[in-house]
Each structure stands twice: as C-alpha cells, then as structure tokens.
Design an enzyme around this catalytic site. Sequence first.
Site, PDB file in Angstrom:
ATOM      1  N   GLY A 196       0.898  -1.318  -0.071  1.00  0.00           N
ATOM      2  CA  GLY A 196      -0.088  -0.180   0.062  1.00  0.00           C
ATOM      3  C   GLY A 196       0.948   1.491   0.045  1.00  0.00           C
ATOM      4  O   GLY A 196       2.145   1.096  -0.306  1.00  0.00           O
ATOM      5  N   ASP A 237       6.868 -15.810  -5.964  1.00  0.00           N
ATOM      6  CA  ASP A 237       5.947 -16.515  -6.699  1.00  0.00           C
ATOM      7  C   ASP A 237       6.420 -16.819  -8.021  1.00  0.00           C
ATOM      8  O   ASP A 237       5.684 -17.716  -8.808  1.00  0.00           O
ATOM      9  CB  ASP A 237       4.565 -16.058  -6.704  1.00  0.00           C
ATOM     10  CG  ASP A 237       3.972 -15.965  -5.058  1.00  0.00           C
ATOM     11  OD1 ASP A 237       4.459 -16.402  -4.159  1.00  0.00           O
ATOM     12  OD2 ASP A 237       2.823 -15.393  -4.976  1.00  0.00           O
ATOM     13  N   MET A 240       9.281 -18.964   6.345  1.00  0.00           N
ATOM     14  CA  MET A 240      10.661 -19.240   6.571  1.00  0.00           C
ATOM     15  C   MET A 240      11.398 -19.316   4.975  1.00  0.00           C
ATOM     16  O   MET A 240      12.525 -19.150   5.125  1.00  0.00           O
ATOM     17  CB  MET A 240      10.823 -20.781   7.365  1.00  0.00           C
ATOM     18  CG  MET A 240      10.401 -20.894   8.618  1.00  0.00           C
ATOM     19  SD  MET A 240      10.434 -22.294   9.358  1.00  0.00           S
ATOM     20  CE  MET A 240      11.896 -22.604   9.591  1.00  0.00           C
TER      21      MET A 240
HETATM   22  N1  LIG Z   1      -1.850  -0.581  -9.650  1.00  0.00           N
HETATM   23  C1  LIG Z   1      -0.981  -0.163  -8.740  1.00  0.00           C
HETATM   24  N2  LIG Z   1      -0.481   1.277  -9.299  1.00  0.00           N
HETATM   25  C2  LIG Z   1       0.215   1.908  -8.069  1.00  0.00           C
HETATM   26  N3  LIG Z   1       1.075   1.346  -7.318  1.00  0.00           N
HETATM   27  C3  LIG Z   1       0.772   0.123  -6.958  1.00  0.00           C
HETATM   28  C4  LIG Z   1      -0.391  -0.968  -7.772  1.00  0.00           C
HETATM   29  N4  LIG Z   1      -0.278  -2.047  -7.376  1.00  0.00           N
HETATM   30  C5  LIG Z   1       0.494  -1.889  -6.238  1.00  0.00           C
HETATM   31  N5  LIG Z   1       1.027  -0.777  -5.994  1.00  0.00           N
HETATM   32  C6  LIG Z   1       2.086  -0.503  -5.031  1.00  0.00           C
HETATM   33  O1  LIG Z   1       3.050  -1.284  -5.018  1.00  0.00           O
HETATM   34  C7  LIG Z   1       3.561  -1.696  -3.894  1.00  0.00           C
HETATM   35  C8  LIG Z   1       3.558  -3.405  -3.619  1.00  0.00           C
HETATM   36  O2  LIG Z   1       2.466  -3.964  -4.113  1.00  0.00           O
HETATM   37  P1  LIG Z   1       2.058  -5.298  -3.783  1.00  0.00           P
HETATM   38  O3  LIG Z   1       0.960  -5.807  -4.413  1.00  0.00           O
HETATM   39  O4  LIG Z   1       1.903  -5.433  -2.205  1.00  0.00           O
HETATM   40  O5  LIG Z   1       3.586  -6.172  -3.831  1.00  0.00           O
HETATM   41  P2  LIG Z   1       4.217  -6.811  -5.237  1.00  0.00           P
HETATM   42  O6  LIG Z   1       4.901  -5.386  -5.890  1.00  0.00           O
HETATM   43  O7  LIG Z   1       5.342  -7.714  -4.700  1.00  0.00           O
HETATM   44  O8  LIG Z   1       3.144  -7.371  -5.984  1.00  0.00           O
HETATM   45  C9  LIG Z   1       2.565  -1.314  -2.826  1.00  0.00           C
HETATM   46  O9  LIG Z   1       3.271  -0.085  -2.171  1.00  0.00           O
HETATM   47  C10 LIG Z   1       1.349  -0.991  -3.463  1.00  0.00           C
HETATM   48  O10 LIG Z   1       0.760   0.200  -2.876  1.00  0.00           O
HETATM   49  O1  LIG Z   2       1.796 -11.752   4.433  1.00  0.00           O
HETATM   50  P1  LIG Z   2       2.295 -10.973   3.203  1.00  0.00           P
HETATM   51  O2  LIG Z   2       3.586 -10.123   3.428  1.00  0.00           O
HETATM   52  O3  LIG Z   2       1.090 -10.234   2.560  1.00  0.00           O
HETATM   53  O4  LIG Z   2       2.838 -11.948   2.116  1.00  0.00           O
HETATM   54  C1  LIG Z   2       2.115 -13.078   1.553  1.00  0.00           C
HETATM   55  C2  LIG Z   2       2.155 -13.118  -0.027  1.00  0.00           C
HETATM   56  O5  LIG Z   2       3.435 -12.586  -0.364  1.00  0.00           O
HETATM   57  C3  LIG Z   2       3.860 -13.441  -1.318  1.00  0.00           C
HETATM   58  O6  LIG Z   2       4.989 -14.377  -0.988  1.00  0.00           O
HETATM   59  C4  LIG Z   2       4.411 -12.694  -2.712  1.00  0.00           C
HETATM   60  O7  LIG Z   2       3.610 -11.561  -2.768  1.00  0.00           O
HETATM   61  P2  LIG Z   2       4.149 -10.326  -3.659  1.00  0.00           P
HETATM   62  O8  LIG Z   2       5.078 -10.730  -4.746  1.00  0.00           O
HETATM   63  O9  LIG Z   2       2.921  -9.916  -4.214  1.00  0.00           O
HETATM   64  O10 LIG Z   2       5.039  -9.548  -2.684  1.00  0.00           O
HETATM   65  C5  LIG Z   2       2.953 -14.486  -1.598  1.00  0.00           C
HETATM   66  O11 LIG Z   2       3.092 -15.575  -2.212  1.00  0.00           O
HETATM   67  C6  LIG Z   2       1.864 -14.584  -0.448  1.00  0.00           C
HETATM   68  O12 LIG Z   2       0.510 -14.570  -0.700  1.00  0.00           O
END
Ligand SMILES: Nc1ncnc2c1ncn2[C@@H]1O[C@H](COP(=O)(O)OP(=O)(O)O)[C@@H](O)[C@H]1O
Ligand SMILES: O=P(O)(O)OC[C@H]1O[C@](O)(COP(=O)(O)O)[C@@H](O)[C@@H]1O
Length: 555
Positions: free
Chosen positions: A165, A220, A381
């Site tokens: 977020g 993932d 882990m």
């Molecule tokens: N569509 C989007 N536009 C802008 N920022 C985003 C969007 N989706 C996610 N983010 C921001 O990217 C960051 C990481 O997103 P998240 O989905 O939690 O993990 P990941 O990047 O590993 O997929 C967060 O700070 C989130 O607010």
């Molecule tokens: O408890 P958290 O930090 O939300 O992480 C759980 C999630 O993070 C992951 O490891 C990977 O998430 P992102 O690649 O979106 O950061 C998922 O496999 C899992 O569902």
Amino acid sequence: MSIDLEPGKIVKGAGGAILEDVPHITDWLPDLPTYANPLKYHPAYAAVRQYFVEENDVVAKDVVVNVNRTSGAIYFRRAGPRDKIYFKPEDVKACIVTCGGLCPGLNTVIREIVCGLWTQYGVREIFGIIGGYRGFYCRNTIDLNPKVVNDIHKRGGTILRTSRGGHETSKIVDSIEDRGINQVYIIGGDGTQKGAWAIHKECVKRSLEVVVAGIPKTIDNDIDIIDKSFGFDTAVEEAQRAINAAHVEAGSAQNGIGLVKLMGRYSGYIAMYATLASRDVDLCLIPEVPFYLEGPGGLYEFVDQRLHESGHMVIVVAEGAGQELIAESMGSHENLVDPSGNPLLLDVGLWLSQNLKSYFAKAHPTFKEPLTLKYIDPTYMVRAIPSNASDNVYCTLLAHSAIHGAMAGYCGFTVGPVNNRHCYIPIPRVVSTQRHVNVADRMWARLLSGTNQPDFLRYKVVMEERRRTKALKQAESKEENVPEQISKSPPVSPSQNCPLTDVDSNGSNVTKQMKDDSTAQISTGDRQFFPATGYPLVTSPVPGDPTANFDQETP
Ligand SMILES: Nc1ncnc2c1ncn2[C@@H]1O[C@H](COP(=O)(O)OP(=O)(O)O)[C@@H](O)[C@H]1O
Ligand SMILES: O=P(O)(O)OC[C@H]1O[C@](O)(COP(=O)(O)O)[C@@H](O)[C@@H]1O
Ligand SMILES: [Mg+2]
C-alpha cells in the site's frame, strides 16, 4: 492493468522484426548532453573487448519458432553498458526502494546497485528509501555506500524495509523532486512495477530529468516475460527441508500424511519445482489446477489408494490452491484484501488437514489404523532467508543491468533475462499479464508422470453437482417447493453418469449420480474466478485457454 506500450516505442526492424522498446530520457528532454562512459577507463573493464552493447543489439522474446513464421518476431533492447551516458556521475543522486513481500536476494540487489554505481560509475550520492513507497513521503532517507552494504547479502529480508500500500504518485514524485533525485531504482513485484510506471509517467509529465528503473522481485515467480525471478531457486531449495521433514514424519507412522504448504498466490511454481526436485511428493496442488475431494478422480480416492499402496504419503499445496472450493464449503465469508489490494487467502493447509482427518476418521471403513497427519507451514521461513549462490550471482547481474540502463538514459523499464540474455522490457509489457504454470506444457506433464496424481479434470462437473445437491437440501429443509431450475435439470445420459461418494450427516457413505456438464457456471460469493475453469480471475493466459502461450516452457 490497462496501460499500453507507448506507440512511438514499437520499432519495426528489418525482415518484419518488432522491437518493443523502452522510453528514453531524450523522449521528453531531447537536448540533453552525453558523456563518455567511465567504464572505458576502468581497469577491470577497459581490457574487455566488445564490453559495450551496440545500439541495435536486441534479444528475441521467443527462441523456439516455426521457421516459416519468423516475420513479426518480437525483440527487447539488450541490457548492458553503453558507450555514451546521459548523466555526469558527480551529478547523479540515486535512490533505492524495496516494496511488496520479502524475497531472498533483496539485500544482494541493493548491495550491487550501490557498489555498481559507486565503483563502476563513480556515483557518490546514493540514498535508501525506508519502508516501501510510503517511505518517499513519510520518512527520512539513509545514506548508502559500499561500506554500509558490505555484508548485507548474507542476511534475509531487506535492510531498507518494505511495505504494501501507500503508493501516492504525486507525493512520491514531489519527494523525488524536492530531494533532487535523478535515478530511482525500484525493487518489487507486479504491484511495485505498476507503481514504478506511474512514477515514470508523472516524471515525464513534469519534464523531470529523472529515470525510473524497475528490478523485478517475486518469490511466486509470477512476473511475465522474464525467465525466472531472483530468490526463486533459493525458495525451492529451502522448501526441500520442509518436504524432507514431512516425508520423515509421514514415513514413521502407519497411514502417515505429511502436508506442506508453500507460497504461490496465483502461480504454483514453487510447489511444482519443489515437487519435481524432491521426488518424495505424492500429490502437488497448485492454483492453476482446481481440485475436488470426493468421488472418482478426487483427492480422497487418491489418498486412500496411496496409503493402501505405500502406508504413507506427502502432499505439497500452494497457498492459492483450492480457494474456490474452500470458499464454497465455508458458505458466506468476508473477502479481505491487504493494503495493496491483494486478496487475503483462505488457509488451504489447515482446511485440507481438517477435511482429511475428519473424512478418514468418520467415513473410511477400510482403514484399521487412524490417519496420522502432520501439517508443516514453512511459507515465511522459505522467503526470509538469504539468497543462495546462484541467486546471488543473478541478483548482481540484475543490479548491474539496471544501473547501465539508467546511466544510458533508459527508463520505465523492468530489467531481466529473456532466454538467458538480460534486456530492458517496457514495464507495461511485464505487468499486463501474470505468469502462470502452463499445465499444457511439458514441465507439468513431467510432474504428473512422476506423482501419478489425479488430473482433476472433472472439477467443473463435481462443483456443479455439489451446488445442485446443496440447493436441493436447502429447499427440502425449508419445506419449500424445489426451485424450478433445480428440479428441471436436464436428464443425464447414461454415458455421463458417474457415481460420487459423499458423506451424509451421520458419517455414512452416500452414492449420488452426477452429470457431466462442462459448460457449468460457477459462482462463489464475491470472490471471482474464471467461470468455466474455476481459475482465479487474472489477466494472463490460463491453462486450457487456446490463446495461451504454449511456446513458453517453464524456466
Ligand atoms: N496498480 C498499482 N498502481 C500503483 N501502485 C501499486 C499498484 N499496485 C500495487 N502498487 C503498490 O506497489 C507496492 C507493492 O505492491 P504489492 O502488490 O503489495 O507487492 P508486489 O509488488 O510484490 O506485487 C505497494 O506499495 C502498492 O501500493
Ligand atoms: O504476508 P504477506 O507479506 O502479505 O505475504 C504473503 C504473500 O506474499 C507472497 O509471498 C508474494 O507476494 P508479492 O510478490 O505480491 O509481494 C505471496 O506468495 C503471499 O501470498
Ligand atoms: Mg504481487
């Protein structure tokens, strides 16, 4: 996400070749001066002939092609140092941020960006943004230099901390402007890369002399286009320890089951590779293959059979598997999301443990000894450890590719290997689809042939029958008339009949008939799934989709 490649960035080459190019700082600041790359005079690199990448060097997206259909082949710009750069090293103010979930190797990438900028280009102002995107506008930065980051690759996590977020584009770009930052290195998954693209677009809108470089992170392995994400190998290796423990526990009991839950929200790569690597796993459940419990071809039947054959078994389940089934069995439930908007998953490991235990305790007459089930959840882990040797080298290459691209003025890219050669991929290209285990390619077939597990192809039929039975029971218990659409379900042809064993409220087996209806529609509360397959709703090609990219072997 509906962000398109910029029209001017689709370049037609000779013979119908198509270069999906990345933005360049001169797209909006055309008069910037260039400088000679200091690597020309660097003792380590000066001696390497052809060290610099040629302007027209590109990397093919697909290396396995039909010889008669090579026109229209897609290429990406090759990564690496350029002869000329667009930043004077003493003018560079770089920052690094890590976002999203943890992944082995984050600290290595941070270390190598810092050391690469410092030693290769002579950059001296490098800042760490603390705690993910919101750190841009909520926190002070920290100074980074080779001394500060020297040992961090030996630690898991990220020294910069991370968060979900908090992406507020204008506040972030205000902070970039206020601090005079001109190179932004953003390490994170698909969500993070979308955020990086938004920052890049805002920098362009404000005509800032700022480049944004994305380094893909995902345990993932669900980021599309690139061969594989860093930390993935480490995670698979670490998962072996949990699987070994599950195997020992299961093998030391009569009717022993070792159940291991691994990460994988929408993509079951860790579970699939951990299974293939281990050879002790009897059943691997992934989000891409929805499963069912009762009846022919179901999970209970297979567990029963394997326990009778071997006396024990190991099950690996990816956290995103079976979500629809669990949601349906729970009836109503809240659809919660994390601060980034990612759905919070229902715990498939616990749910499966409870269901297996109660089914075999109550309903299975042929078992003389009770089931001994040990559930191991090593998910955090597996991702909290430092990266292994090969991931460390991979992280180094990613970091170096990113800094060479940024110094050369490229931006709005995600860096990564495509067919083993590093390149700059336009961010919209990597975030518009999500990568999934392709159950139509040979890697999944290898797994199936190794485990001999069911293919669960009758999933849709079973789910439809479950719903029909449930609706009938509800209607009967309310002493209402059976709803028209239930009582008038079309007759079942004999060839489609198949018995389905279920348990009634007294624990006795009940045999029902079910209809093979491959067009069945599925609805499960507010949670969204592909209606015909039960696969979670995501934008990328899905297994069974004729438009899916079947060329791509899993990494
Ligand atoms: N569509 C989007 N536009 C802008 N920022 C985003 C969007 N989706 C996610 N983010 C921001 O990217 C960051 C990481 O997103 P998240 O989905 O939690 O993990 P990941 O990047 O590993 O997929 C967060 O700070 C989130 O607010
Ligand atoms: O408890 P958290 O930090 O939300 O992480 C759980 C999630 O993070 C992951 O490891 C990977 O998430 P992102 O690649 O979106 O950061 C998922 O496999 C899992 O569902
Ligand atoms: Mg993500």
